[in-house]
Design a protein around this motif. Structure first.
Motif, PDB file in Angstrom:
ATOM      1  N   LYS A 290       5.284  10.180   0.240  1.00 57.20           N
ATOM      2  CA  LYS A 290       5.148  11.074   1.397  1.00 57.20           C
ATOM      3  C   LYS A 290       3.715  10.979   1.933  1.00 57.20           C
ATOM      4  O   LYS A 290       2.780  10.809   1.150  1.00 57.20           O
ATOM      5  CB  LYS A 290       5.439  12.517   0.979  1.00 57.20           C
ATOM      6  N   VAL A 291       3.595  11.125   3.250  1.00 60.50           N
ATOM      7  CA  VAL A 291       2.260  11.139   3.837  1.00 60.50           C
ATOM      8  C   VAL A 291       2.259  12.148   4.991  1.00 60.50           C
ATOM      9  O   VAL A 291       3.238  12.267   5.728  1.00 60.50           O
ATOM     10  CB  VAL A 291       1.840   9.715   4.311  1.00 60.50           C
ATOM     11  N   GLY A 292       1.180  12.898   5.105  1.00 59.42           N
ATOM     12  CA  GLY A 292       1.086  13.924   6.155  1.00 59.42           C
ATOM     13  C   GLY A 292       0.904  13.304   7.542  1.00 59.42           C
ATOM     14  O   GLY A 292       0.565  12.125   7.675  1.00 59.42           O
ATOM     15  N   ARG A 293       1.085  14.159   8.572  1.00 58.62           N
ATOM     16  CA  ARG A 293       1.050  13.669   9.953  1.00 58.62           C
ATOM     17  C   ARG A 293      -0.334  13.111  10.318  1.00 58.62           C
ATOM     18  O   ARG A 293      -0.452  12.032  10.885  1.00 58.62           O
ATOM     19  CB  ARG A 293       1.432  14.816  10.892  1.00 58.62           C
ATOM     20  N   CYS A 294      -1.406  13.863   9.939  1.00 59.50           N
ATOM     21  CA  CYS A 294      -2.763  13.415  10.331  1.00 59.50           C
ATOM     22  C   CYS A 294      -3.151  12.096   9.676  1.00 59.50           C
ATOM     23  O   CYS A 294      -3.551  11.150  10.374  1.00 59.50           O
ATOM     24  CB  CYS A 294      -3.794  14.489  10.008  1.00 59.50           C
ATOM     25  N   PRO A 295      -3.056  12.013   8.331  1.00 56.91           N
ATOM     26  CA  PRO A 295      -3.443  10.722   7.745  1.00 56.91           C
ATOM     27  C   PRO A 295      -2.554   9.578   8.221  1.00 56.91           C
ATOM     28  O   PRO A 295      -3.032   8.461   8.415  1.00 56.91           O
ATOM     29  CB  PRO A 295      -3.297  10.934   6.234  1.00 56.91           C
ATOM     30  N   ARG A 296      -1.262   9.870   8.455  1.00 51.81           N
ATOM     31  CA  ARG A 296      -0.365   8.811   8.941  1.00 51.81           C
ATOM     32  C   ARG A 296      -0.896   8.236  10.261  1.00 51.81           C
ATOM     33  O   ARG A 296      -0.950   7.023  10.454  1.00 51.81           O
ATOM     34  CB  ARG A 296       1.041   9.370   9.140  1.00 51.81           C
ATOM     35  N   GLN A 297      -1.312   9.152  11.136  1.00 46.26           N
ATOM     36  CA  GLN A 297      -1.795   8.699  12.444  1.00 46.26           C
ATOM     37  C   GLN A 297      -3.073   7.867  12.301  1.00 46.26           C
ATOM     38  O   GLN A 297      -3.221   6.812  12.902  1.00 46.26           O
ATOM     39  CB  GLN A 297      -2.045   9.925  13.318  1.00 46.26           C
ATOM     40  N   ARG A 298      -4.000   8.382  11.469  1.00 48.35           N
ATOM     41  CA  ARG A 298      -5.260   7.638  11.277  1.00 48.35           C
ATOM     42  C   ARG A 298      -5.006   6.255  10.669  1.00 48.35           C
ATOM     43  O   ARG A 298      -5.622   5.264  11.047  1.00 48.35           O
ATOM     44  CB  ARG A 298      -6.191   8.417  10.325  1.00 48.35           C
ATOM     45  N   LEU A 299      -4.079   6.216   9.707  1.00 47.42           N
ATOM     46  CA  LEU A 299      -3.773   4.934   9.061  1.00 47.42           C
ATOM     47  C   LEU A 299      -3.132   3.974  10.059  1.00 47.42           C
ATOM     48  O   LEU A 299      -3.444   2.776  10.072  1.00 47.42           O
ATOM     49  CB  LEU A 299      -2.845   5.156   7.849  1.00 47.42           C
ATOM     50  N   ALA A 300      -2.249   4.527  10.900  1.00 46.77           N
ATOM     51  CA  ALA A 300      -1.598   3.673  11.909  1.00 46.77           C
ATOM     52  C   ALA A 300      -2.644   3.143  12.889  1.00 46.77           C
ATOM     53  O   ALA A 300      -2.629   1.965  13.265  1.00 46.77           O
ATOM     54  CB  ALA A 300      -0.515   4.463  12.637  1.00 46.77           C
ATOM     55  N   GLU A 301      -3.581   4.013  13.294  1.00 45.87           N
ATOM     56  CA  GLU A 301      -4.642   3.568  14.211  1.00 45.87           C
ATOM     57  C   GLU A 301      -5.497   2.463  13.578  1.00 45.87           C
ATOM     58  O   GLU A 301      -6.023   1.599  14.263  1.00 45.87           O
ATOM     59  CB  GLU A 301      -5.540   4.746  14.593  1.00 45.87           C
TER      60      GLU A 301
ATOM     61  N   GLY B 151      -4.339   0.235  11.764  1.00 46.35           N
ATOM     62  CA  GLY B 151      -3.555  -1.000  11.726  1.00 46.35           C
ATOM     63  C   GLY B 151      -2.553  -1.102  10.588  1.00 46.35           C
ATOM     64  O   GLY B 151      -1.906  -2.141  10.429  1.00 46.35           O
ATOM     65  N   PHE B 152      -2.404  -0.041   9.792  1.00 46.74           N
ATOM     66  CA  PHE B 152      -1.450  -0.110   8.668  1.00 46.74           C
ATOM     67  C   PHE B 152      -0.059   0.305   9.123  1.00 46.74           C
ATOM     68  O   PHE B 152       0.094   1.235   9.937  1.00 46.74           O
ATOM     69  CB  PHE B 152      -1.876   0.824   7.524  1.00 46.74           C
ATOM     70  N   ASP B 153       0.930  -0.352   8.584  1.00 48.23           N
ATOM     71  CA  ASP B 153       2.310   0.070   8.763  1.00 48.23           C
ATOM     72  C   ASP B 153       2.589   1.050   7.616  1.00 48.23           C
ATOM     73  O   ASP B 153       2.544   0.662   6.442  1.00 48.23           O
ATOM     74  CB  ASP B 153       3.210  -1.166   8.658  1.00 48.23           C
ATOM     75  N   VAL B 154       2.797   2.322   7.925  1.00 50.83           N
ATOM     76  CA  VAL B 154       2.952   3.339   6.876  1.00 50.83           C
ATOM     77  C   VAL B 154       4.425   3.707   6.752  1.00 50.83           C
ATOM     78  O   VAL B 154       5.067   4.045   7.753  1.00 50.83           O
ATOM     79  CB  VAL B 154       2.120   4.600   7.199  1.00 50.83           C
ATOM     80  N   PHE B 155       4.952   3.639   5.552  1.00 52.85           N
ATOM     81  CA  PHE B 155       6.394   3.828   5.355  1.00 52.85           C
ATOM     82  C   PHE B 155       6.603   4.781   4.186  1.00 52.85           C
ATOM     83  O   PHE B 155       6.129   4.525   3.075  1.00 52.85           O
ATOM     84  CB  PHE B 155       7.006   2.452   5.045  1.00 52.85           C
ATOM     85  N   ASP B 156       7.261   5.908   4.442  1.00 51.15           N
ATOM     86  CA  ASP B 156       7.505   6.827   3.322  1.00 51.15           C
ATOM     87  C   ASP B 156       8.980   7.205   3.189  1.00 51.15           C
ATOM     88  O   ASP B 156       9.312   8.174   2.521  1.00 51.15           O
ATOM     89  CB  ASP B 156       6.617   8.085   3.413  1.00 51.15           C
ATOM     90  N   ASP B 157       9.842   6.370   3.775  1.00 48.06           N
ATOM     91  CA  ASP B 157      11.275   6.628   3.616  1.00 48.06           C
ATOM     92  C   ASP B 157      11.782   5.840   2.407  1.00 48.06           C
ATOM     93  O   ASP B 157      12.644   4.964   2.526  1.00 48.06           O
ATOM     94  CB  ASP B 157      12.012   6.200   4.887  1.00 48.06           C
ATOM     95  N   VAL B 158      11.216   6.131   1.241  1.00 49.40           N
ATOM     96  CA  VAL B 158      11.549   5.315   0.074  1.00 49.40           C
ATOM     97  C   VAL B 158      12.297   6.094  -0.998  1.00 49.40           C
ATOM     98  O   VAL B 158      12.781   5.505  -1.967  1.00 49.40           O
ATOM     99  CB  VAL B 158      10.284   4.683  -0.553  1.00 49.40           C
ATOM    100  N   GLY B 159      12.407   7.410  -0.848  1.00 45.48           N
ATOM    101  CA  GLY B 159      13.244   8.193  -1.769  1.00 45.48           C
ATOM    102  C   GLY B 159      12.946   7.986  -3.240  1.00 45.48           C
ATOM    103  O   GLY B 159      13.842   8.019  -4.062  1.00 45.48           O
ATOM    104  N   LEU B 160      11.693   7.768  -3.595  1.00 50.12           N
ATOM    105  CA  LEU B 160      11.269   7.531  -4.977  1.00 50.12           C
ATOM    106  C   LEU B 160      11.909   6.270  -5.568  1.00 50.12           C
ATOM    107  O   LEU B 160      12.166   6.175  -6.761  1.00 50.12           O
ATOM    108  CB  LEU B 160      11.564   8.746  -5.873  1.00 50.12           C
ATOM    109  N   ASP B 161      12.150   5.294  -4.707  1.00 50.44           N
ATOM    110  CA  ASP B 161      12.760   4.037  -5.151  1.00 50.44           C
ATOM    111  C   ASP B 161      11.877   3.285  -6.146  1.00 50.44           C
ATOM    112  O   ASP B 161      10.662   3.483  -6.200  1.00 50.44           O
ATOM    113  CB  ASP B 161      12.939   3.102  -3.943  1.00 50.44           C
ATOM    114  N   TYR B 162      12.511   2.348  -6.853  1.00 53.31           N
ATOM    115  CA  TYR B 162      11.723   1.355  -7.581  1.00 53.31           C
ATOM    116  C   TYR B 162      10.874   0.593  -6.567  1.00 53.31           C
ATOM    117  O   TYR B 162      11.263   0.446  -5.387  1.00 53.31           O
ATOM    118  CB  TYR B 162      12.635   0.362  -8.303  1.00 53.31           C
ATOM    119  N   ILE B 163       9.751   0.086  -7.022  1.00 49.52           N
ATOM    120  CA  ILE B 163       8.804  -0.591  -6.122  1.00 49.52           C
ATOM    121  C   ILE B 163       9.484  -1.749  -5.381  1.00 49.52           C
ATOM    122  O   ILE B 163       9.348  -1.888  -4.160  1.00 49.52           O
ATOM    123  CB  ILE B 163       7.577  -1.086  -6.928  1.00 49.52           C
TER     124      ILE B 163
END
Ligand code: CLF
Ligand code: SF4
Length: 492
Positions: A445-456, A458-470
Motif C-alpha cells: 500500500k502507498v499513500g496518495r502524497c508519496p504515490r504522486q511524488r514517486l510518479a513525478e 518517474g516510478f511506476d507505483v503499483f500496490d494492487d498486489v493483495g500480499l502476493d508472492y513477489i
C-alpha cells in the motif's frame, strides 16, 4: 498456544486468484539463490542450508538468526573498522548494545527462540573476531549445542586464528563458517589492514598481510576438507580491491568455498574509521551490481546480505535486538518445541505454494517483460510476499526483470517514510535517490502524497498486489502495464 507465537504477519496473505494470463507454462524463473537451487547440490548440503537465512536466499524470507556478542577482542586492525563500533565484517557500524557472557548468551538465545519459532541460526560475529578469544566463543557454542541442538551454529572470523581451531569447529558441529577475505595479493591487502597481532607481536605492512592471507587460505582449505560450508565475505573498496575481487573469487572457489559475499564498504567519517576519515568512498549500488554481473552466474555469489550488527536478532533486514535486552529476559525462558514444528510445517507448505505460483508467474514474465532488463523494487517484511506498506519500508528488495525471467539482485536501504502517521518529505527525497535506476515500485500500500511524488520522479507505483508472492506480484504488474500502456505482447 501455537497460534499466538507463530509470526502469521509474515506468512499470511489475502487469498486471490492468479491472473488468467499467468497460468500455464513453467520455467525456473524464480528468485531464489542460484547456488541453493542448483540441482547438483547433494541432499546433505541442501539439508544444512534449508533454514539458514544467509546461505540460502529463499530461507531468508522465513527464518531468523541471532548474533550473540560474546567476542569483543580482535587480533587485527582493518581500515574500515573502529573498535567502538560493530565488526564491519558482519555488521553495519553501530555500537553493540550489550556484550554478553556465555551464560547470558544462552539465556538470550532461549528467550528469542521462545518468542520467535522461526529462529534457526545462532551466529557469533563479533563485535571483534570470534576466534581472537576463542574460549568464550566455543564455550557459548558448546552450551548451545547441549541445550538447543536443533539450532544451527554459525561463526564469522577474519581467519588469522582459523587454522588453529578447525578441529574444534568440526567437533562442535559448527557447519557454517564465514571468513572475511578482502585480497589475495599482500600489496593490496596492506592498504586494507593496519596491523595484525601474530606470534606474540604486532606486525604491519606487506609482511603482516602475507601472513594473514596465508592463514585465511589455509583455514578455508582445512574447513572445506572437513566438510564445513565456507562463505567468504569481501568488502568492496573502490580503487583499492574492486578490480582484484575477481581473483579472490576464483581462488576461494578453487578451495571449495560455498558462497562469496561481496559487500559494499560502509564508510562514514562519523564512525571514526581510517577509511572514513581519509575520504575513501564505498561503491554505488550500480558499481556493486556491475561487478556481480561481470563475475557471472558461476561465481556463487550471495546477494542478500544486510551487513547486520554483531547483536542482530530477527529476519535479515530487521533488527529486534532492542526487544531482547538482558534486563528484559525471563530467568528461565521456555522454548515451545510444538510451535517450532508447527511453524516449519507452514513454511514447507508456503515454499511449495510459492514454487508453484512462481512457475505460473514465469510464463507471464516471458510474455510481457521487456527484452532489456529493468529493475523492480519490492517492499516485504518476509514470507516471500509483497506484504509491507511503502511508508514502513526500511529497505527495498531489488529484482531484475526481463523476458529471460526474474532474478533477485540485491537490496537498497531507505529510511521509514511514515513516522507517527505523518510522511517525512526529506526521507522521500533520499528514497528516490536510493532507488536510482529502478523502473517500478511494488508495495502492499502507498499513500496518495508519496504515490504522486514517486510518479513525478518517474516510478511506476503499483500496490494492487493483495500480499502476493513477489514473483506473482511482478507478473501481475507486467500484465497490468501491458494492458494500460499498450506494451507489445510477445509470444511465450
Ligand atoms: Fe550471522 Fe554471518 Fe552466520 Fe549469517 S550474518 S554469522 S552467516 S548467521 Fe548474513 Fe548478516 Fe550478511 Fe553476515 S546477512 S552480515 S552474511
Ligand atoms: Fe574490526 Fe572485524 Fe576487522 Fe577486527 S576483523 S578490525 S573487529 S572489522
Amino acid at each position: 498456544m501455537v497460534q499466538k507465537v507463530i509470526p502469521l504477519d509474515v506468512i499470511s496473505r489475502v487469498p486471490r486468484p492468479s491472473p488468467e494470463q499467468s497460468s500455464g507454462g513453467c520455467s525456473s524463473g524464480g528468485c531464489s539463490s542460484a547456488v541453493a537451487k542448483s540441482p547438483d547440490l547433494p541432499e546433505h548440503i541442501r539439508e544444512k542450508i534449508k533454514e539458514h537465512p544467509c546461505y540460502n536466499e529463499d530461507a531468508h524470507h522465513f527464518f531468523s538468526r541471532i548474533h550473540v556478542a560474546v567476542a569483543p577482542a580482535c587480533n587485527i586492525q582493518c581500515n574500515y573498522c573502529n573498535r567502538k563500533y560493530d565488526c564491519s565484517n558482519e555488521s553495519r557500524p553501530g555500537v553493540v548494545s550489550e556484550r554478553l557472557t556465555p551464560d547470558d548468551a544462552v539465556r538470550k538465545v532461549k528467550a528469542v527462540a521462545a518468542a520467535m519459532p522461526n529462529l534457526s541460526v545462532v551466529g557469533i560475529a563479533g563485535p571483534g573476531d570470534a576466534l581472537a578469544d576463542h574460549k568464550r566463543t566455543f564455550e557459548t557454542f558448546r552450551m548451545l549445542r547441549e541445550t538447543m541442538p536443533e539450532l544451527t551454529l554459525c561463526l564469522s572470523t577474519n581467519g588469522l586464528a582459523l587454522p588453529d581451531h578447525v578441529e574444534t569447529i568440526r567437533e562442535l558441529g559448527i557447519h557454517h563458517v564465514t571468513v572475511t577475505m578482502n585480497a589475495i595479493d599482500p600489496e593490496i591487502a596492506s592498504k586494507i589492514y593496519a596491523w595484525i597481532f601474530f606470534g606474540h607481536e604486532r606486525r604491519t605492512g606487506v609482511e603482516a598481510s602475507r601472513i594473514l592471507i596465508e592463514r585465511q587460505l589455509q583455514g578455508i582449505s582445512m574447513l572445506t576438507e572437513a566438510g564445513v560450508l565456507v562463505k567468504v565475505n569481501s568488502v568492496m573498496i573502490p580503487g583499492v580491491n574492486d578490480h582484484h575481487l575477481e581473483e579472490v573469487n576464483a581462488e576461494v572457489k578453487r578451495r571449495g568455498a560455498f558462497l562469496h559475499n561481496i559487500m559494499p564498504l560502509i564508510s562514514d567519517p562519523a564512525h571514526g574509521t581510517h577509511f572514513g576519515l581519509t575520504g575513501q568512498r564505498g561503491p554505488t549500488p550500480a558499481e556493486l551490481k556491475e561487478l556481480q554481473d561481470h563475475l557471472g552466474s558461476d561465481a556463487k555469489l550471495m546477494k542478500h546480505c544486510r551487513q547486520c550488527r554483531a547483536d542482530a536478532v530477527g529476519l535479515l533486514g530487521e533488527d529486534k535486538g532492542q526487544e531482547f535486552g538482558l534486563d528484559l529476559l525471563p530467568e528461565e525462558p521456555q522454548v515451545d518445541g510444538e510451535a517450532r514444528r508447527a511453524y516449519r510445517a507452514i513454511v514447507d507448505r508456503e515454499r511449495e505454494d510459492r514454487r508453484r505460483e512462481a512457475a505460473d508467474a514465469a510464463a507471464a514474465v516471458r510474455q510481457y517483460a521487456p527484452e532489456e532488463p529493468i529493475l523492480v523494487a519490492i517492499t516485504s517484511k518476509g514470507g516471500g510476499r509483497v506484504n509491507q506498506h511503502f511508508g514502513h519500508a526500511k529497505e527495498f528488495q531489488i529484482f531484475e526483470v526481463s523476458s529471460n525471467g526474474t532474478r533477485f539482485v540485491g537490496h537498497r536501504r531507505a529510511d521509514r517514510y511514515c513516522r507517527g502517521g505523518e510522511g517525512e518529505e526529506d526521507v522521500l527525497d533520499l528514497t528516490i535517490a536510493a532507488l536510482e535506476g529502478v523502473t517500478a515500485i511494488l508495495t502492499a500500500k502507498v499513500g496518495r502524497c508519496p504515490r504522486q511524488r514517486l510518479a513525478e520522479a518517474g516510478f511506476d507505483v503499483f500496490d494492487d498486489v493483495g500480499l502476493d508472492y513477489i514473483e506473482t506480484a511482478i507478473a501481475r504488474w507486467l500484465v497490468e502495464r501491458a494492458s494500460e500502456h499498450g506494451v507489445a505482447v510477445r509470444s511465450a
